[in-house]
Design an enzyme around this catalytic site. Structure first.
Site, mmCIF file in Angstrom:
data_model
loop_
_atom_site.group_PDB
_atom_site.id
_atom_site.type_symbol
_atom_site.label_atom_id
_atom_site.label_comp_id
_atom_site.label_asym_id
_atom_site.label_seq_id
_atom_site.Cartn_x
_atom_site.Cartn_y
_atom_site.Cartn_z
ATOM 1 N N HIS A 205 0.772 -1.240 0.000
ATOM 2 C CA HIS A 205 0.000 0.000 0.000
ATOM 3 C C HIS A 205 0.807 1.296 0.000
ATOM 4 O O HIS A 205 0.617 2.137 -0.889
ATOM 5 C CB HIS A 205 -0.977 -0.004 1.179
ATOM 6 C CG HIS A 205 -2.030 -1.062 1.069
ATOM 7 N ND1 HIS A 205 -2.769 -1.503 2.154
ATOM 8 C CD2 HIS A 205 -2.471 -1.786 0.007
ATOM 9 C CE1 HIS A 205 -3.616 -2.438 1.762
ATOM 10 N NE2 HIS A 205 -3.449 -2.634 0.470
ATOM 11 N N ASP A 301 -1.185 2.755 7.138
ATOM 12 C CA ASP A 301 -0.233 1.681 6.855
ATOM 13 C C ASP A 301 1.222 2.066 7.098
ATOM 14 O O ASP A 301 2.045 1.188 7.363
ATOM 15 C CB ASP A 301 -0.411 1.191 5.418
ATOM 16 C CG ASP A 301 -1.659 0.332 5.256
ATOM 17 O OD1 ASP A 301 -1.947 -0.451 6.178
ATOM 18 O OD2 ASP A 301 -2.342 0.440 4.229
#
Length: 369
Positions: A205, A301
């Protein structure tokens, strides 16, 4: 007859609503908590959530015991507490829940990202909670789901096997015995370092978002994120990050799955390299990129997945220059310090532990924090 459980789902986003509705349809007593009352107003008015899914999947009206923004009401009498919020909110939930947690309750983070159960336990104890509570984390979220409205949810897919580990690992069996009553898909994930270091979102990500920053801002995400975004050069960066993650895991005595192995396991997608395997995964076609860089692929993330892996690597002598580069790019783009805000060994109370001491902690739970 299947045992009926009293379950609290924390978080009324798409995942929390899907889980709460599905559990209610299974016949369990379900309470739904959300920090902001506005998010659950429609659910309170209707008394539950309408659930849709693919053919042969769960569907119907999931009647809830209550939907509340009062944590004490939400937790009272619950056997199983499912935390379905972004990992950046785990510490806040731990603080809010600490005064009301009771002996014998099992808290499961869906998912923990990296070091989620460690952070949750540390914050819970520092907030004065002395209850005998098991905190566990899932390696990934069991559903692919979305919200169809304020009191509606939809499930696209339910994963067939999801690793889960408790902190300490010696209590994983207890956690599994309870959660398997509702979800037989959960399996023994070893320990929370294993579940956390198999966090594939950390690899895919942030780097994929940041290395396509110009394209995201110019098109507002109007391109195929994994297909157009994973060019040969971007794929080489992802492969470098993946090698670093695997090496960090190896330094802790853990054999982590590679991104190629994960794609094969999760989607039966194979290739000679990561770019080819990603392009051979039909499910990635049609998935658009984030519309903005202000997205959880960075603000969640990076501090909750990439920072803890890199921080562990630095503590145990592993070169994580690739990860550090992506983290620093994120800091610049968002004008914030993700190293300071993230789950570092310092912030988690793990600074200076030997590999043996850290392993003992995750297996037995003995460490002064």
């Amino acid at each position: 007859m299947t045992q009926t459980l009293s379950i609290t789902v924390i978080g009324a986003g798409h995942g929390g609503k899907a889980m709460a509705a599905h559990l209610a349809l299974m016949g369990h007593r379900v309470k739904l908590y959300n920090r902001t009352a506005e998010r659950i107003y429609a659910i309170q008015q209707r008394g539950g959530i309408d659930l849709e899914s693919q053919e042969f999947g769960p569907r119907g009206f999931g009647k809830l015991e209550c939907a509340t923004s009062n944590m004490e009401e939400a937790l009272k009498g619950s056997q199983l507490i499912m935390v379905v919020v972004p990992s950046s909110a785990h510490a806040d939930i731990a603080r809010a829940a600490a005064p009301y947690l009771q002996d014998g309750q099992v808290v499961v983070l869906h998912p923990g990202r990296t070091c989620g159960a460690i952070e949750f336990t540390m914050v819970m104890r520092r907030s004065g909670c002395q209850a005998d509570v098991i905190v566990a984390e899932a390696e990934t979220f069991i559903y692919a789901s979305r919200s169809d409205g304020p009191a509606q949810a939809r499930i696209f897919r339910i994963k067939e096997a999801v690793p889960l580990a408790a902190l300490p690992a010696r209590r994983t069996r207890e956690a599994l015995e309870l959660i398997n009553i509702v979800y037989p898909q959960f399996i023994d994930g070893g320990n929370v370092l294993q579940t956390g270091l198999n966090n594939m979102g950390a690899i895919f990500h942030p780097a994929l978002t940041l290395l396509n920053a110009g394209w995201i801002e110019a098109t507002h995400g109007d391109y195929q994120f994994y297909i157009d975004g994973v060019t040969p050069s971007v794929a080489r960066v992802l492969e470098a990050l993946d090698r670093e993650r695997i090496t960090v895991a190896a330094s802790l005595g853990i054999r982590a799955r590679s991104a190629l192995e994960w794609l094969k396991m999760a989607y039966d997608a194979v290739g000679n390299d990561l770019r080819e395997a990603i392009h051979n995964q039909p499910g990635y076609y049609g998935i658009k990129a984030p519309t903005t860089l202000n997205h959880r692929y960075i603000f969640e993330d990076v501090p909750m997945s990439l920072v803890p892996i890199a921080s562990l690597g630095m503590q145990y002598g592993v070169s994580v220059r690739g990860m550090d580069s992506i983290i620093r790019l994120a800091c610049i783009v968002h004008n914030t310090d993700y190293w300071r805000r993230g789950r570092t060994v310092e912030n988690l109370g793990l600074r200076g532990l030997s590999v043996e001491e850290l392993t003992h902690f995750v297996m037995e739970g003995e460490l002064a924090v």
